[in-house]
Design an enzyme around this catalytic site. Structure first.
Site: not given
Length: 380
Positions: A218-221, A300
């Site tokens: 999980l990393h997307r803004d 993601d």
């Protein structure tokens, strides 16, 4: 001998560059030389330096050490640094990967100086221009001379945007050519999977058994910086991990978000859930081991979506859209976005499916060689 200037800056680009560098070293040392620029877009030790050593990538000749910042500031610093190096190194091509700010900066700097661009992973589209990556990839594609698409869908996207499939060499910025060449990350996954099995101890370190855990990233803004989205995803992880172990490597920035962007009661559930293993970012070989041995993958990340497919793992995509539509068409992945109900329903569905098919849609594992050969042929 032709000189290519390779621009990398983010973790996935560092990994992708390994395949091309390896192909040059093994097959094209008399025809191609490579100068590598690391923009420093990702500068955390675990997100950059370790990869050069672990994957045998040549050390970058230059590091711009740009670091983080607003998109405009970061990209402007990169353009300035890349432009200076293009002038001093005088490359025949600038090679760019994917869709980061480093990609955009390299495309702008090279095109302004009339140096042809070879864009690897061309043609990918989410059709969501709220994503900074979508802007980066579109601009870079339309500044490129050689466009290498990993999938048939990406190739067709370029055709729909006006690229001509019947152009004749020599190819130039005004006469670009598009190629469906397969995925360079598939090259890497095939090459490194055996090495990972030999060298990685991540399963024993985390006390994990093969096919007995779920892997999530999980990393997307739009997931981490949106409180509702982030809380919904974390809540779904808690629910899923009630009956199975869930491993979640988190970048330090996302760990901080976890402390500040979910309510206290949800955070307490995370802390008290022994089945939810939150760990630091792992090395590439460790990640391959985690992917190869997971029961199911949730992510993601565009790259992890593909790697799940490479290793025949069902995948829940924590985004409302994906560039890798072929994976959806096979039934091996489900789009769930940040919706708790959709995520848990997708988990139930994919967990109960048997005999999921994973047809070959990402090439034959030799896309890096094809890219090198194409660059050389265009200068014969």
């Amino acid at each position: 001998m032709l000189k290519i200037l390779t621009v990398i800056g983010a973790r996935p680009q560092i990994i992708k560059a390994a395949a091309l560098s390896r192909a040059i070293k093994n097959n094209f040392t008399k025809e191609l030389s490579e100068v590598i620029i690391h923009t420093g877009q990702h500068y955390d030790q675990n997100m950059s330096e370790v990869f050069f050593a672990e994957l045998g990538i040549p050390r970058p000749h230059y590091n711009l050490a740009v670091g983080s910042g607003r998109h405009g500031i970061q990209t402007a610093r990169m353009i300035e640094g890349i432009e200076d190096l293009i002038i001093s190194e005088k490359p025949d091509y600038v090679v760019l990967y994917g869709d980061t700010n480093s990609t955009l900066a390299g495309g702008v700097a090279a095109s302004k100086l009339s140096v042809p661009v070879a864009h690897i992973e061309a043609g990918l589209r989410s059709f969501n221009r709220k994503m900074p990556e979508e802007i980066n990839r579109i601009v870079c594609d339309h500044l490129s001379t050689l466009l290498f698409s990993p999938t048939a869908t990406g190739f067709n996207n370029l055709v729909n945007e006006g690229f001509n499939t019947h152009t004749k060499p020599p190819y130039t910025p005004d006469n670009p050519s598009i190629f469906h060449c397969g995925d360079i990350m598939y090259d890497n996954s095939l090459y490194f999977s055996e090495l990972a099995a030999e060298k990685s101890n991540i399963l024993s370190d985390l006390n994990l058994n093969s096919s007995d855990y779920v892997l999530a990233t999980l990393h997307r803004d739009h997931n981490t910086d949106n409180q509702a989205n982030f809380s919904s995803i974390i809540d779904s992880f808690i629910q899923i991990s009630k009956n199975t172990q869930l491993v979640l490597p988190l970048h330090p920035r996302t760990k901080k978000v976890l402390l500040s962007n979910v309510n206290k009661s949800l955070y307490q559930k995370v802390k008290l859930n022994s089945n939810l293993k939150i760990i630091d970012p792992v090395s590439f070989l460790d990640m391959i081991q985690l992917e190869q041995n997971a029961r199911l993958i949730m992510t993601d990340s565009g790259g992890v979506q593909k790697e799940a497919y490479f290793f025949n793992k069902p995948c829940i995509i924590l985004r409302p859209e994906t560039e890798w539509v072929e994976v959806l068409e096979t039934g091996a992945a489900i789009l769930a976005g940040a919706d708790y109900d959709k995520i848990t329903a997708a988990f139930g569905k994919l967990s109960n499916l048997i005999n999921i098919k994973f047809p070959e849609i990402f090439g034959d594992g030799h896309s890096a060689e094809f890219i090198c050969e194409t660059i050389l042929k265009n200068n014969e």
